[in-house]
Design a protein around this motif. Structure first.
Motif, PDB file in Angstrom:
ATOM      1  N   ILE B 186       0.309  -4.632  15.281  1.00  0.00           N
ATOM      2  CA  ILE B 186       0.708  -4.670  14.490  1.00  0.00           C
ATOM      3  C   ILE B 186       0.128  -4.642  13.247  1.00  0.00           C
ATOM      4  CG2 ILE B 186       2.963  -3.365  12.735  1.00  0.00           C
ATOM      5  CD1 ILE B 186       2.789  -1.717  15.253  1.00  0.00           C
ATOM      6  N   ILE B 187       0.151  -6.175  12.965  1.00  0.00           N
ATOM      7  CA  ILE B 187      -1.083  -6.213  11.838  1.00  0.00           C
ATOM      8  C   ILE B 187      -2.095  -6.392  11.628  1.00  0.00           C
ATOM      9  CG2 ILE B 187      -1.314  -9.041  10.346  1.00  0.00           C
ATOM     10  CD1 ILE B 187       2.053  -7.910   9.814  1.00  0.00           C
ATOM     11  N   ASP B 188      -2.746  -6.236  12.480  1.00  0.00           N
ATOM     12  CA  ASP B 188      -4.276  -5.885  13.009  1.00  0.00           C
ATOM     13  C   ASP B 188      -4.181  -4.863  12.544  1.00  0.00           C
ATOM     14  OD1 ASP B 188      -4.490  -8.022  13.805  1.00  0.00           O
ATOM     15  OD2 ASP B 188      -4.750  -8.129  15.879  1.00  0.00           O
ATOM     16  N   SER B 189      -4.030  -3.558  12.771  1.00  0.00           N
ATOM     17  CA  SER B 189      -3.719  -2.606  12.703  1.00  0.00           C
ATOM     18  C   SER B 189      -4.074  -1.965  11.071  1.00  0.00           C
ATOM     19  CB  SER B 189      -2.602  -1.542  13.271  1.00  0.00           C
ATOM     20  OG  SER B 189      -1.884  -1.607  12.514  1.00  0.00           O
ATOM     21  N   ASP B 190      -3.489  -2.330  10.180  1.00  0.00           N
ATOM     22  CA  ASP B 190      -3.818  -2.552   9.106  1.00  0.00           C
ATOM     23  C   ASP B 190      -2.762  -1.672   8.734  1.00  0.00           C
ATOM     24  OD1 ASP B 190      -5.263  -4.828   8.271  1.00  0.00           O
ATOM     25  OD2 ASP B 190      -7.302  -3.595   8.052  1.00  0.00           O
ATOM     26  N   TYR B 191      -1.916  -1.209   9.347  1.00  0.00           N
ATOM     27  CA  TYR B 191      -1.115   0.173   9.082  1.00  0.00           C
ATOM     28  C   TYR B 191       0.712  -0.427   8.032  1.00  0.00           C
ATOM     29  CZ  TYR B 191      -2.458   3.792  11.547  1.00  0.00           C
ATOM     30  OH  TYR B 191      -4.004   4.353  12.390  1.00  0.00           O
ATOM     31  N   ILE B 192       0.324  -1.563   7.943  1.00  0.00           N
ATOM     32  CA  ILE B 192       1.582  -2.308   6.900  1.00  0.00           C
ATOM     33  C   ILE B 192       1.173  -3.495   6.464  1.00  0.00           C
ATOM     34  CG2 ILE B 192       3.321  -0.870   8.795  1.00  0.00           C
ATOM     35  CD1 ILE B 192       3.680  -4.374   9.247  1.00  0.00           C
ATOM     36  N   ILE B 193       1.895  -3.375   5.067  1.00  0.00           N
ATOM     37  CA  ILE B 193       1.287  -4.374   3.722  1.00  0.00           C
ATOM     38  C   ILE B 193       2.212  -5.205   3.655  1.00  0.00           C
ATOM     39  CG2 ILE B 193       0.738  -4.243   1.109  1.00  0.00           C
ATOM     40  CD1 ILE B 193       0.256  -1.826   2.041  1.00  0.00           C
ATOM     41  N   ASN B 194       2.640  -6.697   3.455  1.00  0.00           N
ATOM     42  CA  ASN B 194       3.376  -7.688   3.683  1.00  0.00           C
ATOM     43  C   ASN B 194       4.133  -7.111   1.578  1.00  0.00           C
ATOM     44  OD1 ASN B 194       4.763 -10.013   2.747  1.00  0.00           O
ATOM     45  ND2 ASN B 194       4.081 -10.601   4.869  1.00  0.00           N
ATOM     46  N   THR B 195       5.205  -7.252   1.555  1.00  0.00           N
ATOM     47  CA  THR B 195       5.178  -6.989   0.290  1.00  0.00           C
ATOM     48  C   THR B 195       5.801  -8.613  -0.192  1.00  0.00           C
ATOM     49  OG1 THR B 195       7.739  -7.088   0.692  1.00  0.00           O
ATOM     50  CG2 THR B 195       6.194  -5.224   0.887  1.00  0.00           C
ATOM     51  N   PHE B 212       5.012   0.738   4.540  1.00  0.00           N
ATOM     52  CA  PHE B 212       3.637   0.797   5.420  1.00  0.00           C
ATOM     53  C   PHE B 212       2.277   1.441   4.373  1.00  0.00           C
ATOM     54  CE2 PHE B 212       2.332   5.557   6.658  1.00  0.00           C
ATOM     55  CZ  PHE B 212       1.863   5.549   7.480  1.00  0.00           C
ATOM     56  N   ASN B 213       1.944   1.545   4.667  1.00  0.00           N
ATOM     57  CA  ASN B 213       0.324   1.365   4.342  1.00  0.00           C
ATOM     58  C   ASN B 213      -0.017   2.990   4.411  1.00  0.00           C
ATOM     59  OD1 ASN B 213      -2.371   1.594   3.080  1.00  0.00           O
ATOM     60  ND2 ASN B 213      -2.633   0.132   4.591  1.00  0.00           N
ATOM     61  N   LYS B 214       0.130   3.533   2.857  1.00  0.00           N
ATOM     62  CA  LYS B 214      -0.232   5.217   3.017  1.00  0.00           C
ATOM     63  C   LYS B 214      -1.372   5.020   3.315  1.00  0.00           C
ATOM     64  CE  LYS B 214       4.114   5.941   0.803  1.00  0.00           C
ATOM     65  NZ  LYS B 214       4.688   6.718   1.296  1.00  0.00           N
ATOM     66  N   LYS B 215      -2.496   5.075   2.372  1.00  0.00           N
ATOM     67  CA  LYS B 215      -3.740   5.254   2.534  1.00  0.00           C
ATOM     68  C   LYS B 215      -4.100   4.625   3.493  1.00  0.00           C
ATOM     69  CE  LYS B 215      -4.854   1.622  -0.895  1.00  0.00           C
ATOM     70  NZ  LYS B 215      -3.719   0.790  -0.319  1.00  0.00           N
TER      71      LYS B 215
END
Lengths: 225, 225
Positions: B186-195, B212-215
């Motif tokens: 999941i991390i490698d996919s860049d779909y999410i951002i640690n706040t 969730f990383n919208k862009k």
DNA sequence: TCAAAAGTGTTTCACGTACACCCATGC
DNA sequence: GCATGGGTGTACGTGAAACACTTTTGA
């Protein structure tokens, strides 16, 4: 329980993206319209759904009329509902795509069209209605499906060689695939059977003839692009 | 160019498989019918298509009415055309599935239903019409989609922890997934951002909160079952 | 300081990829 | 025998799977 009141419903049609493969080219079947709208323009074959008729039956009817063909592989693609997609009024289209072997069919225009013809998917004319959009989705779906499910065989003769299957995949996916790795993946999947016969005629080594294994086992495959 | 002659067309409806996730359970929204056919039985929410209305608009109308919710993720599933699927007459259903966060919605039965409720997908009651078939296909599609595309976030709060996302995947796919390998994918996919924030309250280590990383960038992922 | 759960790293192994070699055929 | 294309085998590397350790928190 009362039946449906007869308020007005949208017209309901099926549109067909018929793929064919021959001479190492992927083609689509198009009709040239005799009447407005989009007179003299190319469109996908289709027909209005009759009451009590299922989508699949409507598709078969079209394929029988235009291609004189029964027993065609087909799959529902998507339903299109843009209110402006047909200038005559509200019309919903349920799109299917079909895979046929052009060598086995005889296309005929019928009374509703000026002409019917196969077009290479890389050299499409402009299409009427929203049929370009439908075609694009169909090609995308075919490309995706063929990488994990044995639909490619529907486009070939009953007996086919490994190089022919390989060429088909390269053509549809529009990429090059290592022929030796491709062979192994397909063989390992158990989807095809070596008939022991060979394709005669070529002036070099005669390739083995395979046939599709209808009682497909569990093994799948995954062709990576 | 003449408009469509007004010959009779099948009724056209949308049916919705609304998935919700809370308390570590995947649920579906069902209505209890007030009228025949299938009176007092549970069915999927749905509505007839109005002229000039798009499928998506009909879906939104249903979701707004039943859930008081806007901006819901939804996707077309399939179109169902069995002539016997509705005893009142010929009716086509275009099925959609939707993903919502039950914590954000307030379900209300409305005038057409006795009741509306969430059911755990593992403990479904018998369903009227062909709605079991529709549901089965929707669950299958959701399971497939979630393995390669970031739709899981639609079911969670805006901020969520990695263990929560992990639990969601295990629940939907009905299998166990190594949490460390899952995290990496999941991390490698860049779909999410640690706040940078953390979920407080637990009596052990406080997990990081992600969004969730919208862009979304090109990186995909592949969760294998 | 202890239990429980979250974050991080490492080893292992299978599979996909890249590549070389031999075989059959017609001219 | 030679050019062409088909069949078969193998070494390599990447990435997924299996697994161990450290860190943080409340009680």
């Amino acid at each position: 329980m009362k039946p449906f009141h007869s308020y007005q419903n949208p017209s309901l049609a099926v549109d067909l993206v018929v793929f064919g493969y021959s001479h190492e080219q992927l083609s689509v079947l198009l009709l040239n319209r005799k009447e407005a709208p989009f007179q003299d323009q190319w469109v996908l074959p289709g027909a209005f759904l009759q009451m009590e008729e299922r989508f699949r039956d409507t598709c078969s009817r079209v394929l029988k009329t235009k291609l004189g063909m029964d027993d065609v592989y087909m799959e529902q693609l998507y339903s299109f509902d843009d209110p402006g997609r047909d200038p005559r009024g509200r019309a919903i289209a349920v799109a299917y795509y079909a895979l046929v072997n052009p060598a086995r069919v005889a296309v005929s225009a019928g009374s509703m069209a000026n002409d019917v013809a196969w077009f290479n998917v890389r050299e499409l004319p402009g299409l009427g209605f929203d049929h370009k959009e439908i075609f694009d989705l169909a090609l995308q779906r075919l490309r995706s499906k063929i990488t994990y499910f044995p639909v490619g065989f529907e486009l070939l003769d009953e007996l086919f060689t490994m190089p022919e299957l390989h060429e088909l995949y390269e053509c549809i996916l529009d990429t090059s695939i290592d022929r030796r790795n491709f062979r192994r993946k397909i063989i390992d999947s158990d989807y095809i059977i070596n008939t022991g016969k060979k394709r005669e005629g070529a002036q070099n080594r005669h390739p083995d003839l395979y046939k599709f294994n209808k009682k497909l086992k569990k093994n799948g495959f995954q062709i990576n692009v």
